[in-house]
Design a protein around this motif. Structure first.
Motif, PDB file in Angstrom:
ATOM      1  N   ALA A 330       0.832  -1.207   0.000  1.00 48.33           N
ATOM      2  CA  ALA A 330       0.000   0.000   0.000  1.00 48.33           C
ATOM      3  C   ALA A 330       0.862   1.250   0.000  1.00 48.33           C
ATOM      4  N   GLU A 331       1.887   1.274   0.825  1.00 50.69           N
ATOM      5  CA  GLU A 331       2.714   2.472   0.924  1.00 50.69           C
ATOM      6  C   GLU A 331       3.523   2.700  -0.344  1.00 50.69           C
ATOM      7  N   ASP A 332       4.016   1.640  -0.978  1.00 52.76           N
ATOM      8  CA  ASP A 332       4.753   1.832  -2.221  1.00 52.76           C
ATOM      9  C   ASP A 332       3.843   2.302  -3.351  1.00 52.76           C
ATOM     10  N   LEU A 333       2.651   1.757  -3.445  1.00 48.76           N
ATOM     11  CA  LEU A 333       1.727   2.221  -4.474  1.00 48.76           C
ATOM     12  C   LEU A 333       1.285   3.657  -4.210  1.00 48.76           C
ATOM     13  N   ARG A 334       1.090   3.999  -2.957  1.00 47.00           N
ATOM     14  CA  ARG A 334       0.738   5.378  -2.607  1.00 47.00           C
ATOM     15  C   ARG A 334       1.856   6.341  -2.994  1.00 47.00           C
ATOM     16  N   ALA A 349      -3.444  10.622 -10.781  1.00 44.45           N
ATOM     17  CA  ALA A 349      -2.645  10.625 -12.002  1.00 44.45           C
ATOM     18  C   ALA A 349      -2.630   9.270 -12.691  1.00 44.45           C
ATOM     19  N   LEU A 350      -2.721   8.186 -11.917  1.00 47.42           N
ATOM     20  CA  LEU A 350      -2.563   6.842 -12.478  1.00 47.42           C
ATOM     21  C   LEU A 350      -3.852   6.030 -12.375  1.00 47.42           C
ATOM     22  N   ALA A 351      -4.987   6.719 -12.442  1.00 49.36           N
ATOM     23  CA  ALA A 351      -6.280   6.033 -12.360  1.00 49.36           C
ATOM     24  C   ALA A 351      -6.573   5.227 -13.615  1.00 49.36           C
ATOM     25  N   GLY A 352      -5.967   5.608 -14.730  1.00 47.80           N
ATOM     26  CA  GLY A 352      -6.167   4.848 -15.958  1.00 47.80           C
ATOM     27  C   GLY A 352      -7.376   5.266 -16.756  1.00 47.80           C
ATOM     28  N   GLY A 353      -8.018   6.338 -16.367  1.00 43.92           N
ATOM     29  CA  GLY A 353      -9.176   6.818 -17.115  1.00 43.92           C
ATOM     30  C   GLY A 353     -10.183   7.483 -16.197  1.00 43.92           C
ATOM     31  N   LEU A 362      -3.896   0.780  -9.853  1.00 43.85           N
ATOM     32  CA  LEU A 362      -2.505   0.549  -9.457  1.00 43.85           C
ATOM     33  C   LEU A 362      -2.309  -0.877  -8.953  1.00 43.85           C
ATOM     34  N   TYR A 363      -3.234  -1.327  -8.127  1.00 45.01           N
ATOM     35  CA  TYR A 363      -3.109  -2.655  -7.531  1.00 45.01           C
ATOM     36  C   TYR A 363      -3.142  -3.735  -8.610  1.00 45.01           C
ATOM     37  N   GLY A 364      -4.072  -3.609  -9.539  1.00 41.98           N
ATOM     38  CA  GLY A 364      -4.188  -4.605 -10.595  1.00 41.98           C
ATOM     39  C   GLY A 364      -2.975  -4.653 -11.498  1.00 41.98           C
ATOM     40  N   LEU A 365      -2.427  -3.492 -11.853  1.00 37.29           N
ATOM     41  CA  LEU A 365      -1.241  -3.455 -12.703  1.00 37.29           C
ATOM     42  C   LEU A 365      -0.033  -4.065 -11.998  1.00 37.29           C
ATOM     43  N   ALA A 366       0.125  -3.763 -10.699  1.00 41.39           N
ATOM     44  CA  ALA A 366       1.253  -4.305  -9.940  1.00 41.39           C
ATOM     45  C   ALA A 366       1.124  -5.818  -9.752  1.00 41.39           C
ATOM     46  N   LEU A 367      -0.090  -6.317  -9.596  1.00 38.94           N
ATOM     47  CA  LEU A 367      -0.298  -7.767  -9.511  1.00 38.94           C
ATOM     48  C   LEU A 367       0.142  -8.458 -10.793  1.00 38.94           C
ATOM     49  N   GLU A 368      -0.320  -7.941 -11.918  1.00 41.65           N
ATOM     50  CA  GLU A 368      -0.017  -8.570 -13.203  1.00 41.65           C
ATOM     51  C   GLU A 368       1.479  -8.524 -13.491  1.00 41.65           C
ATOM     52  N   GLY A 369       2.073  -7.347 -13.325  1.00 42.90           N
ATOM     53  CA  GLY A 369       3.500  -7.228 -13.588  1.00 42.90           C
ATOM     54  C   GLY A 369       4.337  -8.045 -12.631  1.00 42.90           C
ATOM     55  N   GLY A 370       3.943  -8.077 -11.364  1.00 41.92           N
ATOM     56  CA  GLY A 370       4.702  -8.809 -10.364  1.00 41.92           C
ATOM     57  C   GLY A 370       4.695 -10.305 -10.591  1.00 41.92           C
ATOM     58  N   ALA A 371       3.553 -10.852 -10.955  1.00 46.37           N
ATOM     59  CA  ALA A 371       3.473 -12.295 -11.221  1.00 46.37           C
ATOM     60  C   ALA A 371       4.385 -12.681 -12.378  1.00 46.37           C
ATOM     61  N   ARG A 372       4.375 -11.858 -13.426  1.00 43.83           N
ATOM     62  CA  ARG A 372       5.243 -12.163 -14.577  1.00 43.83           C
ATOM     63  C   ARG A 372       6.710 -12.000 -14.207  1.00 43.83           C
ATOM     64  N   ILE A 408     -10.101  -0.897  -1.400  1.00 45.87           N
ATOM     65  CA  ILE A 408      -8.724  -0.871  -1.894  1.00 45.87           C
ATOM     66  C   ILE A 408      -8.170   0.540  -1.864  1.00 45.87           C
ATOM     67  N   ASP A 409      -8.968   1.525  -2.271  1.00 48.78           N
ATOM     68  CA  ASP A 409      -8.522   2.920  -2.196  1.00 48.78           C
ATOM     69  C   ASP A 409      -8.197   3.308  -0.763  1.00 48.78           C
ATOM     70  N   SER A 410      -9.038   2.914   0.175  1.00 48.62           N
ATOM     71  CA  SER A 410      -8.797   3.265   1.575  1.00 48.62           C
ATOM     72  C   SER A 410      -7.556   2.573   2.113  1.00 48.62           C
ATOM     73  N   TRP A 411      -7.334   1.326   1.717  1.00 50.87           N
ATOM     74  CA  TRP A 411      -6.121   0.609   2.135  1.00 50.87           C
ATOM     75  C   TRP A 411      -4.875   1.304   1.608  1.00 50.87           C
ATOM     76  N   ILE A 412      -4.848   1.593   0.327  1.00 45.27           N
ATOM     77  CA  ILE A 412      -3.646   2.159  -0.282  1.00 45.27           C
ATOM     78  C   ILE A 412      -3.394   3.583   0.182  1.00 45.27           C
ATOM     79  N   PHE A 413      -4.417   4.395   0.290  1.00 37.79           N
ATOM     80  CA  PHE A 413      -4.196   5.813   0.568  1.00 37.79           C
ATOM     81  C   PHE A 413      -4.337   6.181   2.044  1.00 37.79           C
ATOM     82  N   SER A 414      -4.730   5.211   2.873  1.00 40.52           N
ATOM     83  CA  SER A 414      -4.836   5.507   4.308  1.00 40.52           C
ATOM     84  C   SER A 414      -4.310   4.397   5.203  1.00 40.52           C
TER      85      SER A 414
END
Length: 455
Positions: A330-334, A349-353, A362-372, A408-414
């Motif tokens: 959470a802190e790294d994504l924040r 900035a990184l909401a994707g739309g 952010l969480y979904g992109l990091a999951l996908e990239g991290g698994a690969r 998820i927003d509350s976890w990452i940003f708080s």
């Protein structure tokens, strides 16, 4: 801690949020089925279930020095003065010490919501630079620590031969790291025997950086390992590295790497902080994963990764805790999101739309990239993936009245590390109400190392 089936009232699956679902887990720890409703003999776990996060970049030995480099020196402090302190700590660690420190770190990762780690491990030799009887001794200790905790691990022994671009002679303080191709491949061979029998373990390699290897040396090693093995490399973390690369090759580090190697999704480029717009676009199109470590990069004063431009060009990223100044997805994504807001005077900035959840994207992109990046069958709650699940505490004050993307927003940003209540890895319920069965034993061993080596 046996594997089992689990029921959740709210769960983020590969196909989106679902309610009232039982996750059926096979004997191999992978998900066999997602069943609507309560399945017989399933364990009910209260909370919000999300895929557990991969941590793609770790130097376990640096956990010892967290908080000890925050005092200014007599001269100008920089990454390079921090590195000297790190060398001092790394020169003292014995195999038992590293295993104890790594176990404590990996437990902290589990408690924060990580279920797998990429260990970029370069303490190969004894303190005087001579090899251990088993040249992979120190990497094997990291594998042992991960097994103790129950964490998945991709071990990345580090190829480190030189102190600077062009094959400069290594420093005395680097003698524990240094290997030639034959020595390094001996370490890889020893580790390959170990991981074959361990379903949560994978093997890759980590050429430390373009400062520490030559292209010819790296090509020699790459030709001797499986074509699918992950390759992780530091690049363009510091401005001095950029200027040194230009002085040697006429190219910036990312340009140099792209010229010498055909990057693909087996490659994880760690940091890549300092890129031109052209480098950013080409790296994004290469398929390589950018392994970002925002809290470490902020702590070291590295700079700001061009995430908005990189993602707009189709780039993929993952996160790691690196020096472990913070161990929290959470802190790294924040920090990643906030760095873009501060630079560009914007929000989300990184909401994707438009109208999208920034945290969920952010969480979904990091999951996908991290698994690969780790070559591990994780990153989603879906049939055939490993059952790695983090459960957020829906009764925590920060999550009262929140559900699904809002949670998820509350976890990452708080919430940071406060909100992870339970962790399941390969179908094993390792963390229950924030406690691990071996937590006290692991802490005791870690404390003994700290007390012995404390400055």
């Amino acid at each position: 801690m046996q594997s089992g089936n689990f029921h959740f009232s709210d769960i983020l699956t590969a196909n989106g949020w679902r309610r009232d679902v039982t996750v059926h887990v096979g004997p191999d720890g992978n998900i066999q089925e997602l069943q609507n409703g309560y399945g017989s003999n399933a364990k009910r776990i209260r909370g919000i279930a999300v895929p557990a996060m991969p941590n793609v970049h770790s130097h376990a030995h640096q956990r010892l020095m967290v908080g000890l480099a925050e005092r200014s020196g007599p001269g100008a402090d920089s990454f390079w003065t921090w590195r000297e302190l790190m060398y001092g700590f790394s020169s003292q660690l014995q195999p038992d010490d590293l295993e104890a420190v790594a176990a404590q770190l990996y437990l902290e990762m589990l408690q924060a919501g990580f279920s797998a780690v990429g260990e970029f491990q370069y303490l190969h030799h004894q303190p005087d630079g001579t090899a251990y009887a088993n040249p992979a001794e120190m990497s094997l200790r990291c594998l042992a620590a991960a097994s103790t905790v129950g964490l998945g691990i991709t071990i990345l022994p580090t190829l480190y031969a030189y102190s600077g671009f062009g094959g400069q002679a290594p420093l005395a303080t680097q003698r524990r790291f240094i290997t030639d191709a034959d020595q390094f491949l001996g370490i890889v061979d020893s580790l390959s025997i170990q991981v074959k029998s361990q379903p949560l373990q994978q093997l890759g390699i980590a050429p430390h950086s373009l400062r520490a290897v030559t292209p010819a040396l790296l090509r020699e090693v790459l030709s001797a390992i499986p074509a699918t093995a992950p390759v992780h490399i530091h690049v363009a973390e510091q401005l001095k590295e950029v200027s040194d690369s230009i002085a040697f090759s006429g190219l910036r580090p990312v340009e140099f790497l792209l010229r010498e190697f055909a990057l693909s999704d087996r490659w994880t480029v760690i940091h890549a902080t300092h890129m031109t717009p052209a480098e950013t676009e080409v790296l994004a199109r290469s398929g390589a994963i950018s392994g970002l470590c925002p809290t470490t990069e902020a702590n070291l004063g590295d700079g700001v990764f061009p995430a908005t431009a990189y993602l707009s060009a189709g780039g993929r990223f993952a996160i790691g805790s690196d020096s472990h100044i913070s161990v929290s997805p959470a802190e790294d994504l924040r920090m990643l999101e906030y760095s873009q807001r501060l630079r560009d005077f914007t929000r989300n900035a990184l909401a994707g739309g438009p109208s999208r959840s920034t945290g969920r994207n952010l969480y979904g992109l990091a999951l996908e990239g991290g698994a690969r990046s780790l070559n591990q069958p994780i990153g989603a709650i879906a049939q055939g993936r490993r059952c790695d699940i983090a459960v957020l505490d829906e009764d925590h004050p920060l999550l009262v009245g929140r559900s699904q993307d809002q949670a998820i927003d509350s976890w990452i940003f708080s919430g940071g590390t406060q909100l992870v209540k339970d962790m399941i890895v390969a179908g094993r319920h390792l963390l229950k109400d924030r406690r691990h069965l071996l937590e006290d034993e692991i802490a005791h061993r870690f404390r003994a190392v700290v007390e012995r080596l404390a400055p």
